[in-house]
Design a protein around this motif. Sequence first.
Motif, PDB file in Angstrom:
ATOM      1  N   PHE A 131      15.032 -27.515 -48.446  1.00 16.45           N
ATOM      2  CA  PHE A 131      16.008 -27.472 -49.533  1.00 16.45           C
ATOM      3  C   PHE A 131      17.271 -26.720 -49.123  1.00 16.45           C
ATOM      4  CE2 PHE A 131      17.627 -25.851 -53.655  1.00 16.45           C
ATOM      5  CZ  PHE A 131      17.751 -27.058 -54.327  1.00 16.45           C
ATOM      6  N   LEU A 132      17.105 -25.719 -48.267  1.00 13.00           N
ATOM      7  CA  LEU A 132      18.248 -24.889 -47.872  1.00 13.00           C
ATOM      8  C   LEU A 132      19.262 -25.623 -46.993  1.00 13.00           C
ATOM      9  CD1 LEU A 132      16.391 -21.523 -47.274  1.00 13.00           C
ATOM     10  CD2 LEU A 132      18.251 -21.881 -48.906  1.00 13.00           C
ATOM     11  N   PHE A 133      18.910 -26.789 -46.476  1.00 15.13           N
ATOM     12  CA  PHE A 133      19.857 -27.529 -45.639  1.00 15.13           C
ATOM     13  C   PHE A 133      21.137 -27.875 -46.406  1.00 15.13           C
ATOM     14  CE2 PHE A 133      16.563 -27.796 -42.660  1.00 15.13           C
ATOM     15  CZ  PHE A 133      16.919 -28.530 -41.543  1.00 15.13           C
ATOM     16  N   HIS A 134      20.995 -28.287 -47.663  1.00 15.03           N
ATOM     17  CA  HIS A 134      22.150 -28.835 -48.385  1.00 15.03           C
ATOM     18  C   HIS A 134      22.262 -28.283 -49.805  1.00 15.03           C
ATOM     19  CE1 HIS A 134      23.547 -31.595 -45.358  1.00 15.03           C
ATOM     20  NE2 HIS A 134      22.352 -32.156 -45.233  1.00 15.03           N
ATOM     21  N   THR A 135      22.051 -26.970 -49.991  1.00  8.42           N
ATOM     22  CA  THR A 135      22.157 -26.410 -51.339  1.00  8.42           C
ATOM     23  C   THR A 135      23.567 -26.551 -51.913  1.00  8.42           C
ATOM     24  OG1 THR A 135      22.490 -24.226 -50.331  1.00  8.42           O
ATOM     25  CG2 THR A 135      20.279 -24.748 -51.123  1.00  8.42           C
ATOM     26  N   SER A 136      24.576 -26.686 -51.068  1.00  9.33           N
ATOM     27  CA  SER A 136      25.939 -26.839 -51.583  1.00  9.33           C
ATOM     28  C   SER A 136      26.089 -28.103 -52.425  1.00  9.33           C
ATOM     29  CB  SER A 136      26.953 -26.874 -50.431  1.00  9.33           C
ATOM     30  OG  SER A 136      26.691 -27.946 -49.548  1.00  9.33           O
ATOM     31  N   GLU A 137      25.188 -29.071 -52.228  1.00 15.11           N
ATOM     32  CA  GLU A 137      25.292 -30.296 -53.011  1.00 15.11           C
ATOM     33  C   GLU A 137      24.851 -30.101 -54.457  1.00 15.11           C
ATOM     34  OE1 GLU A 137      27.091 -32.430 -51.770  1.00 15.11           O
ATOM     35  OE2 GLU A 137      26.974 -31.799 -49.674  1.00 15.11           O
ATOM     36  N   LEU A 138      24.333 -28.910 -54.796  1.00 13.56           N
ATOM     37  CA  LEU A 138      24.107 -28.605 -56.207  1.00 13.56           C
ATOM     38  C   LEU A 138      25.430 -28.622 -56.968  1.00 13.56           C
ATOM     39  CD1 LEU A 138      21.493 -25.717 -55.927  1.00 13.56           C
ATOM     40  CD2 LEU A 138      21.093 -27.982 -56.936  1.00 13.56           C
ATOM     41  N   GLU A 139      26.499 -28.192 -56.303  1.00 16.18           N
ATOM     42  CA  GLU A 139      27.814 -28.250 -56.953  1.00 16.18           C
ATOM     43  C   GLU A 139      28.222 -29.696 -57.196  1.00 16.18           C
ATOM     44  OE1 GLU A 139      31.772 -28.763 -57.859  1.00 16.18           O
ATOM     45  OE2 GLU A 139      31.016 -29.407 -55.896  1.00 16.18           O
ATOM     46  N   THR A 140      27.917 -30.582 -56.242  1.00 12.20           N
ATOM     47  CA  THR A 140      28.200 -32.001 -56.436  1.00 12.20           C
ATOM     48  C   THR A 140      27.439 -32.533 -57.640  1.00 12.20           C
ATOM     49  OG1 THR A 140      28.444 -32.233 -54.032  1.00 12.20           O
ATOM     50  CG2 THR A 140      28.231 -34.258 -55.307  1.00 12.20           C
ATOM     51  N   ALA A 141      26.181 -32.120 -57.767  1.00  8.71           N
ATOM     52  CA  ALA A 141      25.368 -32.562 -58.904  1.00  8.71           C
ATOM     53  C   ALA A 141      25.978 -32.097 -60.222  1.00  8.71           C
ATOM     54  CB  ALA A 141      23.946 -32.025 -58.761  1.00  8.71           C
ATOM     55  N   VAL A 142      26.452 -30.851 -60.262  1.00  7.19           N
ATOM     56  CA  VAL A 142      27.066 -30.319 -61.481  1.00  7.19           C
ATOM     57  C   VAL A 142      28.361 -31.067 -61.787  1.00  7.19           C
ATOM     58  CG1 VAL A 142      28.155 -28.294 -62.509  1.00  7.19           C
ATOM     59  CG2 VAL A 142      25.999 -28.053 -61.265  1.00  7.19           C
ATOM     60  N   ARG A 143      29.197 -31.248 -60.763  1.00  3.41           N
ATOM     61  CA  ARG A 143      30.507 -31.887 -60.953  1.00  3.41           C
ATOM     62  C   ARG A 143      30.364 -33.325 -61.426  1.00  3.41           C
ATOM     63  NH1 ARG A 143      32.758 -33.900 -56.287  1.00  3.41           N
ATOM     64  NH2 ARG A 143      31.692 -32.214 -55.196  1.00  3.41           N
ATOM     65  N   LYS A 144      29.344 -34.029 -60.931  1.00  2.00           N
ATOM     66  CA  LYS A 144      29.160 -35.431 -61.272  1.00  2.00           C
ATOM     67  C   LYS A 144      28.119 -35.643 -62.377  1.00  2.00           C
ATOM     68  CE  LYS A 144      32.162 -37.218 -58.498  1.00  2.00           C
ATOM     69  NZ  LYS A 144      33.329 -37.971 -59.043  1.00  2.00           N
ATOM     70  N   ASN A 145      27.668 -34.551 -63.005  1.00  2.00           N
ATOM     71  CA  ASN A 145      26.720 -34.642 -64.120  1.00  2.00           C
ATOM     72  C   ASN A 145      25.467 -35.427 -63.747  1.00  2.00           C
ATOM     73  OD1 ASN A 145      28.470 -33.249 -66.005  1.00  2.00           O
ATOM     74  ND2 ASN A 145      29.690 -35.132 -66.098  1.00  2.00           N
ATOM     75  N   LEU A 146      24.844 -35.020 -62.657  1.00  2.00           N
ATOM     76  CA  LEU A 146      23.625 -35.668 -62.172  1.00  2.00           C
ATOM     77  C   LEU A 146      22.449 -34.726 -62.425  1.00  2.00           C
ATOM     78  CD1 LEU A 146      25.075 -37.039 -58.811  1.00  2.00           C
ATOM     79  CD2 LEU A 146      24.784 -38.285 -60.969  1.00  2.00           C
TER      80      LEU A 146
END
Length: 566
Positions: free
Chosen positions: A447-462
Motif C-alpha cells: 500500500f505504501l508504494f502509491h499512498t499519494s494517489e489517495l489525494e487523486t481519489a479525494v479529488r476525483k470523488n472515488l
Amino acid sequence: MPEKIYQRLLALLEAENITTLFGIPDPSFFHLFNTASDRGWRVIAPHHEQAGAFMAEAMWRMTGTPGVVVGNQGPGVANLLPAAINAAKENAPIIFIGGQRAQIAARRVKRGRIQYTPQYRYFEEAMKYTAVIEYPEQTDEIIHEAFRQALSGKPGPVYIDIPMNTMQADCDLPPPQAPEDYRLLHQPAAASAIDQAVSLINRALRPILLVGQGAFTARAHQSLAALAETLQCPVIHTYPISSFLPGCEERTFPCGFSPAGSQAVSDSDLVIAIGTEIGEPVQHGVGGHWQKNDAQRKWIYIERDANAFGVNRKIHVPLLGDLRDVVPQLTAQISAKPRTSYVEELIAIHRQHKKDYLQKAPKDLTPMHPGRLMIAATQAMPKDAVLVRDGGATSIYTWTYAQVEPRDSIWNQNFGHLGTGLPYALGAQLTINDDRRVVLISGDSAFLFHTSELETAVRKNLPVICIVACDYAWGVEVRGYRGMLGEGTAETEAHWGQQLRLDKIAEGYGAHGEFVTCEQDIAPAMQRALTSGKPAVIQIPVDGTANARDVPGHEEYSTWYNDFWY
C-alpha cells in the motif's frame, strides 16, 4: 476542415470507444488535455505516471476496452516504463503515448539536449508495437496499427512517441474510420474444430472448465456462465478467488488450494481451458494434481494466439479464435448432461474445507491473526463490491479466508507487481461510478508504494475502501528469508515501527480514516467508511509472526516455482 493532430488523436480514440485519459499535465499535452475535457472526456491526473498506467489497466480489466496513458518527455515517459513491462506480462492492451521534443532534436549532432532520449527504444522489448509519428499524415495509420497490434492474437501494450511539432501540426483528413474497417473484431473458430470439440464434450463423463484471467478481462462472464450451466460441470480457477461466473459460485474451486478443486482436476476426463496460458500455477497441465489420469484426459483449448498451442502440453482440439466468439459457438451445439451428484459431492468437500480453515485462524492473538481480518473484512463487504488485492502474504490470506465470491476480482497475478492495488482500485471505481463500491485489501508494504494517489481519489470523488493489513514488515518475504537463512536482522526483518498511522495519512489527504485492533470492530468501521461516501483507509495491525509463518497453501504455491532457478 483543418484540425490539429491532438484533436485528431482524440477523434481516433473516440472511434475505439475511449473517453478517459490518464497523465500528468505538461506542455506536450496541455492542448490535448484541455480539448479532451471540452469534449466531455474524463481526464485523470495521478501523482505518478506509473500509477496512472495501473489505473488505465484496471479500466481495461473491468471493461475489455484498452486504457490510454500519456507520459511527458523524458522523466514522465521514464516513469511509465515499469508499468509498461507489467502490462506486457499481464497481457494488457494499454496504449502508452509519450510526449517528445520536436523531431529535429532526434537528428541533431549537438550534445546536452535537455530531456531528450530516444524513448521508444526503451519500450521495444516489452511492447507489441512501437512507433514515432514523425509526420502528421502518419497519425491515422500508426494509431490504427497500434490498436490492431494491441488487440490481435494475445493482447498486449503498445507505445507511440508523438513529438511536439507533430502534436501541434495541422491536418485535413476525412472522418476517422470505424474499428471494423481496419482491424479484426470477431474471430470464431473453424466449424470443423467446433465439431471435434462438441464430440469430445458429448462423450465426457467428468469435464471441467479451466478458467483463467483472460476469460474475465474479455468480459465474457455471461457467455461462460451459459456454457458452464449447459455442461453442469465444475469450474476451476487457475488462481484462487478470481472473478466468479454468475450462477456458478458454489461449484467453482481453486486448483490445488482446495481438496475439491484437486479432486475435480484428478478425476476429470476432459478439460476445456479458456483464458489461460496453462502455465506454472496449474503445473502446465501435466504435473501435480494433473498427473493422475493424464493419459486418458482430453484437452480443448480456446486461444487467440496460434503459437500457444502445444507448448506446455498436448492439446487434442485447439480452437483458434476469440473466446467471446468461440464460447457461444460451443454452447449452441452441445447438449445438457446432468452431473448433479458428483458436483454436489465436490461442493460439500469445499464447504468443509472452508469451515476447517476457519478453525486454523485463532481468535486470541494480539495483534489479530491475518485470517481473522480477512474473515471479518470480507463478511462486511457489499456483496456486489469489486475486490482488489495487493501484497504477497495478504493476497494469499485473502484467497484462503475470503467469505465472498466476487463477480469482479482484480490483482496482479502474472507479474506480482506490488503497489498496483490502490491504482487498480481507482481505475475500477472509475468504470462503475457510484453503482458499486471497490474494496481493496492490501498489505502495508504494498500500500505504501502509491499512498499519494489517495489525494487523486479525494479529488476525483472515488470512494474506494482500502483495508490495510499491517505487520510493519515485508510480509511473506520474512518467511522466505527465515527459510533460507534463519532468524536475522536483514531489511526483510526490519520493522518500520508501529508509529505508522495510515488512517491519519488518509485523513491528511481529506479521506476517511479508521484504526482497528479488534475483530469485532472491523464491520462497524467498514460501515462508517461506506457511509462517509469518501475514499477510506482502514488500518488493521496483524500478528507479524503469523503473517510470515502461517501463510496458507504455501506448499502448493511453492510448486509453481519448481523450475524457478532454471
